[in-house]
Design an enzyme around this catalytic site. Structure first.
Site, PDB file in Angstrom:
ATOM      1  CG  ASP A 141      -2.015   1.045   1.127  1.00  0.00           C
ATOM      2  OD1 ASP A 141      -2.542   1.457   2.193  1.00  0.00           O
ATOM      3  OD2 ASP A 141      -2.333   1.466  -0.005  1.00  0.00           O
ATOM      4  CE  LYS A 144      -0.782   3.459  -3.972  1.00  0.00           C
ATOM      5  NZ  LYS A 144      -0.774   2.676  -2.692  1.00  0.00           N
ATOM      6  CG  ASP A 169      -5.329  -0.136  -1.248  1.00  0.00           C
ATOM      7  OD1 ASP A 169      -5.192   0.925  -0.634  1.00  0.00           O
ATOM      8  OD2 ASP A 169      -6.422  -0.469  -1.784  1.00  0.00           O
TER       9      ASP A 169
HETATM   10  C1  LIG Z   1       2.716  10.303  -0.250  1.00  0.00           C
HETATM   11  N1  LIG Z   1       2.465   8.902  -0.073  1.00  0.00           N
HETATM   12  C2  LIG Z   1       2.841   8.177   0.955  1.00  0.00           C
HETATM   13  N2  LIG Z   1       2.417   6.921   0.790  1.00  0.00           N
HETATM   14  C3  LIG Z   1       1.777   6.861  -0.376  1.00  0.00           C
HETATM   15  C4  LIG Z   1       1.191   5.631  -0.950  1.00  0.00           C
HETATM   16  N3  LIG Z   1      -0.265   5.626  -1.080  1.00  0.00           N
HETATM   17  C5  LIG Z   1      -0.873   6.255  -2.086  1.00  0.00           C
HETATM   18  O1  LIG Z   1      -0.222   6.947  -2.861  1.00  0.00           O
HETATM   19  C6  LIG Z   1      -2.358   6.162  -2.223  1.00  0.00           C
HETATM   20  C7  LIG Z   1      -3.030   7.123  -2.983  1.00  0.00           C
HETATM   21  C8  LIG Z   1      -4.435   7.081  -3.130  1.00  0.00           C
HETATM   22  C9  LIG Z   1      -5.129   8.100  -3.948  1.00  0.00           C
HETATM   23  C10 LIG Z   1      -4.702   9.426  -3.943  1.00  0.00           C
HETATM   24  C11 LIG Z   1      -5.367  10.377  -4.701  1.00  0.00           C
HETATM   25  C12 LIG Z   1      -6.472  10.000  -5.462  1.00  0.00           C
HETATM   26  F1  LIG Z   1      -7.138  10.937  -6.177  1.00  0.00           F
HETATM   27  C13 LIG Z   1      -6.911   8.690  -5.477  1.00  0.00           C
HETATM   28  C14 LIG Z   1      -6.245   7.743  -4.718  1.00  0.00           C
HETATM   29  C15 LIG Z   1      -5.174   6.080  -2.486  1.00  0.00           C
HETATM   30  C16 LIG Z   1      -4.503   5.118  -1.736  1.00  0.00           C
HETATM   31  O2  LIG Z   1      -5.198   4.119  -1.108  1.00  0.00           O
HETATM   32  C17 LIG Z   1      -3.103   5.148  -1.598  1.00  0.00           C
HETATM   33  O3  LIG Z   1      -2.511   4.151  -0.871  1.00  0.00           O
HETATM   34  C18 LIG Z   1       1.761   8.118  -0.940  1.00  0.00           C
HETATM   35 MG   LIG Z   2      -3.924   2.540  -0.548  1.00  0.00          MG
END
Ligand SMILES: Cn1cnc(CNC(=O)c2cc(-c3ccc(F)cc3)cc(O)c2O)c1
Ligand SMILES: [Mg+2]
Length: 214
Positions: A141, A144, A169
């Site tokens: 998670d 990506k 995820d």
């Molecule tokens: C900064 N960062 C630190 N960890 C991470 C890793 N997680 C994600 O990026 C992540 C992003 C989204 C998401 C964001 C914007 C949107 F419009 C739609 C979905 C949903 C999730 O469930 C996620 O896990 C990012």
């Molecule tokens: Mg996620």
């Protein structure tokens, strides 16, 4: 705003949840993120799929890549049998600081080891640092574009065994195309897509469950 979103989530937990009660911590975060401000927790819809896969696997040793505020960390740890362990990896120190407090509020700190740093650096150190032979369950998670390289790294480090379950995820939104291609085309995995929706939203998303065949 003075506070960060993770800090506001922590405040909502401290205000609305009961100390030592993981279910109330999960509900408090879901309520806050559905009604006050969206956050990237796996959420309650995909969370039910996570729960069912965990109950089926009943892992002794689990790995989570991407802790964020600790929502899925608490979801996973609350279902672990006594003596089972969860290692969760978070790159962002601010996220890790909030997650530690949410994990402690849920009373699950004894089952969880939170490690701060880049997954690519930490995975090769799992055996020597934590005495891990292999993982029974991995929840992906984090960033990506790290799902595919980190899965290959887990294989190369001998951290997967026959039957290890990977659950990823966001395979639709934001999407993990290289990872999906890898696990769906590799003869070493048996994969299945669980259709759901993006946390606290109507947009489609889903989880990919992949069993390592050894
Ligand atoms: C900064 N960062 C630190 N960890 C991470 C890793 N997680 C994600 O990026 C992540 C992003 C989204 C998401 C964001 C914007 C949107 F419009 C739609 C979905 C949903 C999730 O469930 C996620 O896990 C990012
Ligand atoms: Mg996620």
């Amino acid at each position: 705003t003075r506070t960060s979103r993770p800090q506001r989530i922590l405040k909502a937990v401290q205000k609305n949840a009961t100390k030592g009660d993981p279910e109330s911590v999960i509900s408090a975060i879901d309520h806050y993120c559905r009604h006050k401000e969206w956050a990237m927790n796996v959420g309650d819809d995909k969370g039910l799929i996570l729960d069912s896969v965990l109950t089926e696997v009943n892992p002794s040793t689990a790995l989570e890549l991407g802790t964020y505020c600790g929502y899925s960390t608490v979801r996973i740890a609350r279902l672990l049998s006594p003596g089972s362990k969860l290692i969760t990896v978070e790159f962002n120190p601010a996220f890790a600081a909030v997650a530690r407090q949410i994990i402690a509020y849920a009373g699950l700190q004894d089952k969880i080891t939170l490690v701060e740093g880049p997954s690519g650096d930490l995975i090769p150190k799992m055996k020597e640092r934590f005495g891990i032979k292999s993982f029974d369950f991995v929840f992906l998670d984090h960033w990506k574009d790290r799902y595919e390289p980190d899965t290959k790294l887990l294989e190369d480090c001998g951290l997967l065994k026959k039957g290890t379950v990977l659950l990823a995820d966001n395979v639709i939104c934001p999407g993990t195309p290289e990872y999906l291609k890898y696990v769906r085309n590799s003869p070493r995995y048996e994969s299945r897509y669980y259709k759901s929706n993006l946390e606290y939203s109507k947009v489609e998303d889903g989880l990919e469950k992949s069993v390592f065949l050894g």
